[in-house]
Structure formats: structure tokens, C-alpha cells
Design a protein around this motif. Structure first.
Motif, PDB file in Angstrom:
ATOM      1  N   ASN A  59       0.805  -1.226   0.000  1.00 11.01           N
ATOM      2  CA  ASN A  59       0.000   0.000   0.000  1.00 11.01           C
ATOM      3  C   ASN A  59       0.835   1.273   0.000  1.00 11.01           C
ATOM      4  O   ASN A  59       0.321   2.335  -0.311  1.00 11.01           O
ATOM      5  CB  ASN A  59      -0.931   0.023   1.210  1.00 11.01           C
ATOM      6  CG  ASN A  59      -2.054  -0.980   1.068  1.00 11.01           C
ATOM      7  OD1 ASN A  59      -2.506  -1.237  -0.043  1.00 11.01           O
ATOM      8  ND2 ASN A  59      -2.474  -1.551   2.171  1.00 11.01           N
ATOM      9  N   ASN A  60       2.098   1.171   0.392  1.00 13.78           N
ATOM     10  CA  ASN A  60       2.900   2.397   0.410  1.00 13.78           C
ATOM     11  C   ASN A  60       4.218   2.178  -0.336  1.00 13.78           C
ATOM     12  O   ASN A  60       4.566   1.070  -0.729  1.00 13.78           O
ATOM     13  CB  ASN A  60       3.134   2.876   1.845  1.00 13.78           C
ATOM     14  CG  ASN A  60       3.743   1.817   2.722  1.00 13.78           C
ATOM     15  OD1 ASN A  60       4.299   0.861   2.224  1.00 13.78           O
ATOM     16  ND2 ASN A  60       3.626   1.988   4.025  1.00 13.78           N
ATOM     17  N   LYS A  61       4.934   3.276  -0.512  1.00 12.68           N
ATOM     18  CA  LYS A  61       6.128   3.272  -1.341  1.00 12.68           C
ATOM     19  C   LYS A  61       7.215   2.357  -0.774  1.00 12.68           C
ATOM     20  O   LYS A  61       7.859   1.608  -1.519  1.00 12.68           O
ATOM     21  CB  LYS A  61       6.645   4.700  -1.466  1.00 12.68           C
ATOM     22  CG  LYS A  61       7.738   4.881  -2.477  1.00 12.68           C
ATOM     23  CD  LYS A  61       8.096   6.350  -2.609  1.00 12.68           C
ATOM     24  CE  LYS A  61       9.203   6.545  -3.614  1.00 12.68           C
ATOM     25  NZ  LYS A  61       9.580   7.945  -3.748  1.00 12.68           N
ATOM     26  N   SER A  62       7.408   2.387   0.535  1.00  9.19           N
ATOM     27  CA  SER A  62       8.479   1.585   1.133  1.00  9.19           C
ATOM     28  C   SER A  62       8.178   0.091   1.023  1.00  9.19           C
ATOM     29  O   SER A  62       9.086  -0.719   0.817  1.00  9.19           O
ATOM     30  CB  SER A  62       8.691   1.973   2.593  1.00  9.19           C
ATOM     31  OG  SER A  62       7.542   1.693   3.354  1.00  9.19           O
ATOM     32  N   ALA A  63       6.901  -0.276   1.144  1.00  7.03           N
ATOM     33  CA  ALA A  63       6.537  -1.688   1.016  1.00  7.03           C
ATOM     34  C   ALA A  63       6.757  -2.178  -0.413  1.00  7.03           C
ATOM     35  O   ALA A  63       7.214  -3.305  -0.630  1.00  7.03           O
ATOM     36  CB  ALA A  63       5.090  -1.902   1.431  1.00  7.03           C
ATOM     37  N   LYS A  64       6.446  -1.327  -1.384  1.00  9.74           N
ATOM     38  CA  LYS A  64       6.687  -1.694  -2.782  1.00  9.74           C
ATOM     39  C   LYS A  64       8.185  -1.853  -3.048  1.00  9.74           C
ATOM     40  O   LYS A  64       8.621  -2.755  -3.763  1.00  9.74           O
ATOM     41  CB  LYS A  64       6.097  -0.641  -3.711  1.00  9.74           C
ATOM     42  CG  LYS A  64       4.584  -0.648  -3.733  1.00  9.74           C
ATOM     43  CD  LYS A  64       4.035   0.452  -4.606  1.00  9.74           C
ATOM     44  CE  LYS A  64       2.510   0.465  -4.523  1.00  9.74           C
ATOM     45  NZ  LYS A  64       1.916   1.575  -5.238  1.00  9.74           N
ATOM     46  N   LYS A  65       8.983  -0.975  -2.452  1.00 11.63           N
ATOM     47  CA  LYS A  65      10.424  -1.055  -2.619  1.00 11.63           C
ATOM     48  C   LYS A  65      10.966  -2.346  -2.012  1.00 11.63           C
ATOM     49  O   LYS A  65      11.823  -3.007  -2.591  1.00 11.63           O
ATOM     50  CB  LYS A  65      11.087   0.163  -1.979  1.00 11.63           C
ATOM     51  CG  LYS A  65      12.571   0.236  -2.194  1.00 11.63           C
ATOM     52  CD  LYS A  65      13.148   1.512  -1.626  1.00 11.63           C
ATOM     53  CE  LYS A  65      14.634   1.577  -1.863  1.00 11.63           C
ATOM     54  NZ  LYS A  65      15.234   2.780  -1.318  1.00 11.63           N
ATOM     55  N   ARG A  66      10.461  -2.707  -0.831  1.00 10.36           N
ATOM     56  CA  ARG A  66      10.903  -3.936  -0.182  1.00 10.36           C
ATOM     57  C   ARG A  66      10.557  -5.161  -1.026  1.00 10.36           C
ATOM     58  O   ARG A  66      11.336  -6.119  -1.074  1.00 10.36           O
ATOM     59  CB  ARG A  66      10.273  -4.083   1.206  1.00 10.36           C
ATOM     60  CG  ARG A  66      10.773  -3.131   2.262  1.00 10.36           C
ATOM     61  CD  ARG A  66      12.260  -3.163   2.491  1.00 10.36           C
ATOM     62  NE  ARG A  66      12.759  -4.504   2.750  1.00 10.36           N
ATOM     63  CZ  ARG A  66      14.048  -4.824   2.854  1.00 10.36           C
ATOM     64  NH1 ARG A  66      14.974  -3.909   2.728  1.00 10.36           N
ATOM     65  NH2 ARG A  66      14.421  -6.059   3.067  1.00 10.36           N
ATOM     66  N   ILE A  67       9.428  -5.145  -1.687  1.00  9.42           N
ATOM     67  CA  ILE A  67       9.052  -6.264  -2.559  1.00  9.42           C
ATOM     68  C   ILE A  67      10.090  -6.421  -3.670  1.00  9.42           C
ATOM     69  O   ILE A  67      10.538  -7.527  -3.978  1.00  9.42           O
ATOM     70  CB  ILE A  67       7.638  -6.065  -3.126  1.00  9.42           C
ATOM     71  CG1 ILE A  67       6.604  -6.246  -2.025  1.00  9.42           C
ATOM     72  CG2 ILE A  67       7.369  -7.024  -4.273  1.00  9.42           C
ATOM     73  CD1 ILE A  67       5.198  -5.870  -2.431  1.00  9.42           C
ATOM     74  N   GLY A  68      10.506  -5.318  -4.251  1.00  9.43           N
ATOM     75  CA  GLY A  68      11.524  -5.368  -5.305  1.00  9.43           C
ATOM     76  C   GLY A  68      12.863  -5.850  -4.792  1.00  9.43           C
ATOM     77  O   GLY A  68      13.546  -6.652  -5.445  1.00  9.43           O
ATOM     78  N   ILE A  69      13.241  -5.358  -3.611  1.00  2.85           N
ATOM     79  CA  ILE A  69      14.522  -5.765  -3.027  1.00  2.85           C
ATOM     80  C   ILE A  69      14.501  -7.250  -2.687  1.00  2.85           C
ATOM     81  O   ILE A  69      15.473  -7.973  -2.930  1.00  2.85           O
ATOM     82  CB  ILE A  69      14.832  -4.905  -1.783  1.00  2.85           C
ATOM     83  CG1 ILE A  69      15.126  -3.466  -2.197  1.00  2.85           C
ATOM     84  CG2 ILE A  69      15.999  -5.483  -0.996  1.00  2.85           C
ATOM     85  CD1 ILE A  69      15.197  -2.489  -1.051  1.00  2.85           C
ATOM     86  N   ASN A  70      13.394  -7.730  -2.132  1.00  2.00           N
ATOM     87  CA  ASN A  70      13.284  -9.150  -1.796  1.00  2.00           C
ATOM     88  C   ASN A  70      13.371 -10.022  -3.038  1.00  2.00           C
ATOM     89  O   ASN A  70      13.984 -11.089  -3.016  1.00  2.00           O
ATOM     90  CB  ASN A  70      11.988  -9.425  -1.038  1.00  2.00           C
ATOM     91  CG  ASN A  70      12.017  -8.864   0.364  1.00  2.00           C
ATOM     92  OD1 ASN A  70      13.073  -8.641   0.932  1.00  2.00           O
ATOM     93  ND2 ASN A  70      10.840  -8.627   0.923  1.00  2.00           N
TER      94      ASN A  70
END
Length: 93
Positions: A3-14
Motif C-alpha cells: 500500500n505504500n512506497k516503502s513496502a513496494k520497494k521492499r518487494i523489489g529488493i526481496n
């Protein structure tokens, strides 16, 4: 779903880290299979060229395990265990 920018970034990093981990782990498994195949052919032939091929394969396995350990893909004790087991298999032939 994120739902937020940091969570989307973490998905990419993972995802990136998972692919990197999978590359190292699968490469090590593949090289270990090749090592055991070469070891079986050496047991039957006792050819010095085969022994050199085994040592070269073992060296590349060690290199990949060490690089993976440096990048925190393998735990240091797990890496040491893998390397010592492979060395023991080579020593018994």
C-alpha cells in the motif's frame, strides 16, 4: 498487496535478493553434482587427468561457496561444513 512506497520497494529488493540467492545455491548444487560424477569416473579409471579435473571443479565450488558466504547467502558454518565434506569425499578416493 503493498500500500505504500516503502513496502513496494521492499518487494523489489526481496525479489532481487531471492534471485541472487537462488543463483548461488543452484550453481553450488550443480557443481557438486558434476564433482560427484567426475569422482565416480575417476574411481573407475584412476586417470591423472581426471584427478586434475576433479581438483579444478572442487576449486570452483570452493570459490562460489566463499563468495556466497561473503554476501551472506550461506552461513559461515554451513559453508565450512559443505567444503569439508567435499574434501573428505576427495580424500577417500
Amino acid at each position: 498487496m503493498a500500500n505504500n512506497k516503502s513496502a513496494k520497494k521492499r518487494i523489489g529488493i526481496n525479489k532481487r535478493n531471492r534471485l541472487k540467492n537462488r543463483y548461488y545455491k543452484s550453481s553450488v548444487r550443480t557443481l557438486i553434482k558434476i564433482f560427484f560424477q567426475d569422482l565416480e569416473t575417476y574411481k573407475t579409471s584412476q586417470n591423472p587427468e581426471e584427478k586434475e579435473k576433479i581438483k579444478k571443479t572442487l576449486s570452483s565450488i570452493y570459490s562460489l561457496i566463499d563468495k556466497g558466504t561473503k554476501k551472506n547467502i550461506f552461513h559461515k558454518n554451513a559453508a565450512a561444513r559443505k567444503k569439508s565434506k567435499l574434501a573428505a569425499y576427495l580424500k577417500t578416493t
